[in-house]
Every structure is written in C-alpha cells, then in structure tokens.
Design an enzyme around this catalytic site. Structure first.
Site, PDB file in Angstrom:
ATOM      1  N   LYS A  52       0.929  -1.137  -0.089  1.00  0.00           N
ATOM      2  CA  LYS A  52      -0.055   0.044  -0.083  1.00  0.00           C
ATOM      3  C   LYS A  52       0.916   1.249   0.047  1.00  0.00           C
ATOM      4  O   LYS A  52       0.556   2.211  -0.682  1.00  0.00           O
ATOM      5  CB  LYS A  52      -1.156  -0.023   1.147  1.00  0.00           C
ATOM      6  CG  LYS A  52      -2.096  -1.023   0.958  1.00  0.00           C
ATOM      7  CD  LYS A  52      -2.723  -1.524   2.310  1.00  0.00           C
ATOM      8  CE  LYS A  52      -3.718  -2.536   2.065  1.00  0.00           C
ATOM      9  NZ  LYS A  52      -4.699  -2.911   3.312  1.00  0.00           N
ATOM     10  N   GLN A  96      -5.178  -1.932   9.460  1.00  0.00           N
ATOM     11  CA  GLN A  96      -4.690  -3.080   8.659  1.00  0.00           C
ATOM     12  C   GLN A  96      -5.431  -4.420   9.624  1.00  0.00           C
ATOM     13  O   GLN A  96      -5.020  -4.401  10.846  1.00  0.00           O
ATOM     14  CB  GLN A  96      -3.185  -3.469   8.409  1.00  0.00           C
ATOM     15  CG  GLN A  96      -2.838  -4.657   7.618  1.00  0.00           C
ATOM     16  CD  GLN A  96      -3.622  -4.656   6.252  1.00  0.00           C
ATOM     17  OE1 GLN A  96      -3.610  -3.424   5.620  1.00  0.00           O
ATOM     18  NE2 GLN A  96      -3.598  -5.713   5.932  1.00  0.00           N
ATOM     19  N   ASP A 119     -11.192   2.298   3.651  1.00  0.00           N
ATOM     20  CA  ASP A 119     -11.333   0.899   3.742  1.00  0.00           C
ATOM     21  C   ASP A 119     -13.063   0.803   3.243  1.00  0.00           C
ATOM     22  O   ASP A 119     -13.345  -0.615   2.837  1.00  0.00           O
ATOM     23  CB  ASP A 119     -11.082   0.156   4.639  1.00  0.00           C
ATOM     24  CG  ASP A 119      -9.623  -0.669   4.546  1.00  0.00           C
ATOM     25  OD1 ASP A 119      -9.400  -0.875   3.402  1.00  0.00           O
ATOM     26  OD2 ASP A 119      -9.020  -0.737   5.593  1.00  0.00           O
TER      27      ASP A 119
HETATM   28  N1  GUN Z   1      -6.677  -7.205   5.540  1.00  0.00           N
HETATM   29  C1  GUN Z   1      -6.938  -7.946   4.534  1.00  0.00           C
HETATM   30  N2  GUN Z   1      -7.396  -7.034   3.517  1.00  0.00           N
HETATM   31  C2  GUN Z   1      -7.633  -5.857   4.107  1.00  0.00           C
HETATM   32  C3  GUN Z   1      -8.226  -4.565   3.613  1.00  0.00           C
HETATM   33  O1  GUN Z   1      -8.812  -4.669   2.375  1.00  0.00           O
HETATM   34  N3  GUN Z   1      -8.116  -3.594   4.454  1.00  0.00           N
HETATM   35  C4  GUN Z   1      -7.545  -3.974   5.673  1.00  0.00           C
HETATM   36  N4  GUN Z   1      -7.701  -2.654   6.299  1.00  0.00           N
HETATM   37  N5  GUN Z   1      -7.065  -4.912   5.985  1.00  0.00           N
HETATM   38  C5  GUN Z   1      -7.044  -6.022   5.439  1.00  0.00           C
END
Ligand code: GUN
Length: 301
Positions: A52, A96, A119
């Site tokens: 990211k 996350q 998200d």
């Molecule tokens: N863990 C696995 N996929 C994601 C996601 O799309 N966003 C976040 N914040 N955590 C994750």
C-alpha cells in the site's frame, strides 16, 4: 480462448491514470494523505501495508505508517484513530486487519470517521452502499467491479454465484452485484445473485455454480471450485489466497479457491492467483484516498 483477467496489469493502468490526476490536483490543493495503522508484525499484514505504501508513493499520495505493538490496548488504538480523525491534514485512515484477538475489530472499524474511512468498513459506509447511496466502497469488492467493467463482462440480468459470506469481501460484492445500476451511486450491476457458504451442501454448491455466468469465490479453501462445477464460458473471479506447500516442488506457493489449471480450460475469463484481485485492492485504496481528498478539499472540511 480463455481470457486471463490480469489484475496486476490493470492495477498499473489505474495507478498511472490516478497519478496523472493527482499531478494536476497538487498544483492547486495539498497532496492527499493516507494514515495506515499496523498492529503487531504479522508477516502477511506487513507485506500488505508495504504494498500500500509503495503504491501511494507511486501515485503521489503521502502515506504515514503508525506502528503499534501487538499488546497495544483497544483504547490506545481508539485514541490513535481519534487523533487522526481530528487531524485536518489526514484524508484517509486504515487499520490493517486482522487485529489481535483481544481487540474488537468492529468497534475499531466504526471509530474511523465515515469521511476518512478509506477501507469502507465502517457501519456508515456499509449502510450507505447497501442503500444504493454514494459511499466509500470496500476496496476488494470495488476492485472486482472494476475488473468486470474494464473487461466488458456483462452483468445485467446474469446469474452470479458468490461463494463466501465475509463482511469485508463476499457480502459487499454480493450486494453490489445485485443492486440497481441506475440509483444515486451507479454502483449496482443488476445481476441475479446467489450466495453460497460453508453450510451449503457440496452438491448444491456445484449445482448453483453450474448455473452461474459469473462465479466470485472468497473462501480460502484451495481447489474448492473444480472444472465440473463451471459452465463453459463463465467468468471466474478468485479472491482466495492461501499459502500451501507445492506438492511438486516442496516450496511455498500462493493459491486461490479455484483449480486454475483445469477450470481455465473451460472458463471464458478467469483471474489468476496471485496477480488477479489482490493488486486491484491496493489500486482501489489509492482511488478511495483521492476521492476523500477531493471531496474534503472541495467541501473545505
Ligand atoms: N486485511 C486484509 N485485507 C484488508 C483490507 O482490504 N483492508 C484492511 N484494512 N485490512 C485488510
């Protein structure tokens, strides 16, 4: 010929498009800013957050990493979120997942301001897209929709089977696939959707899948979707990502839910694993961050 739905290449295209938009944007407005909270040092989470941050750097988004120890308390995470909610220079906030067992993930997701919820996991954003309102869409479902749209795969009136019922991927994609494309958000894809899950008997799962024009699977069960469950020419979107030991080489390998080797002989189009849905999730996160920055600057909030 089966079309390989190459999410890696599409995500690069999307990131370059966004980079050009952000280049123009920063001539007048501040650089978009994303804050990533990472709790602990789970290797998969560290990898995702690194991806990211790399994507953010590429498109021109400032990405701050807030690292918290795995034994951090829930109230300390909430405090970090509240500070970021109040910081007018921060556009998007993400935590996350997964979080340690002692932390209530739902409470954490709901604490992020709905306007910064990059998200799309907060109760407000989930409610909004379920009601066909403009919302910050969760990034994996958003990425799946983009794969479908940019590859001109018809969804109107088509049969879609979603396998899985997770709240962050399967539920939202099922919701978005069946809703009305003419409503305020324009996000709906007008399909007929069937949701299968762990308690769907395997013969029923096979029957539902054989009737599907599009199968979207997100279970984390390697090899669940086999060739005899797929209608010739169907589109297969594989969200599964499981690390296994390759029986041939003895080396670790990432696989999806679909028996790719056999299913790709029958399907009309199929996402590979890795390199299908995964990179699209990151690209859509970048898009959501810019959407927030644009909305906030134009509304001066
Ligand atoms: N863990 C696995 N996929 C994601 C996601 O799309 N966003 C976040 N914040 N955590 C994750």
């Amino acid at each position: 010929m089966t079309k390989i739905l190459d999410g890696k290449s599409l995500s690069k295209t999307l990131n370059l498009e966004l980079k050009a938009e952000i280049n123009e944007w920063v001539k007048k407005y501040p650089k978009p800013r994303l804050a990533c909270i990472l709790v602990g040092d789970d290797p998969a989470s560290v990898t995702y957050v690194t991806k990211k941050r790399e994507a953010a750097e590429l498109v021109g988004i400032q990405c701050d990493l807030i690292k918290l120890n795995s034994d951090v308390s829930q109230s300390d995470i909430l405090q970090a979120i509240h500070q970021l909610n109040d910081d007018v220079s921060v556009d998007g906030i993400l935590v996350q997942l997964p979080l340690p067992e002692s932390i209530n993930e739902r409470m954490i997701c709901n604490a992020i301001s709905e306007n910064k919820d990059v998200d799309g996991f907060s109760i407000i954003n989930v409610g909004k897209f379920c009601l066909d309102m403009d919302a910050l869409l969760p990034c994996t479902p958003y990425g799946i929709m983009e794969i479908i749209k940019r590859n001109n795969i018809e969804t109107f009136g088509r049969n879609v089977v979603v396998v899985g019922r997770s709240k962050n991927v399967a539920m939202p994609i099922a919701m978005l696939m069946h809703t009305d494309g003419k409503h305020e958000s324009q996000n709906g894809m007008d399909a007929t959707v069937t949701i299968c899950h762990r308690y769907t008997p395997s013969d029923q799962l096979a029957n539902h899948c054989r009737n599907a024009d599009i199968i979207i699977t997100a279970t984390g069960v390697p090899g669940l979707i086999k060739a005899d469950m797929v209608k010739p020419g169907a589109t297969i979107i594989d969200v599964g990502l499981t690390r296994i030991t390759c029986p041939e080489t003895g080396k670790p390998k990432l696989v999806g839910d679909v028996d790719f080797k056999e299913v790709s002989k029958i399907a009309g189009a199929i996402t590979p694993v890795p390199g299908g849905v995964g990179p699209m999730t990151v690209a859509m996160l970048m898009r959501n961050t810019f959407k927030i920055a644009r909305n906030r600057s134009l509304l001066s909030i």
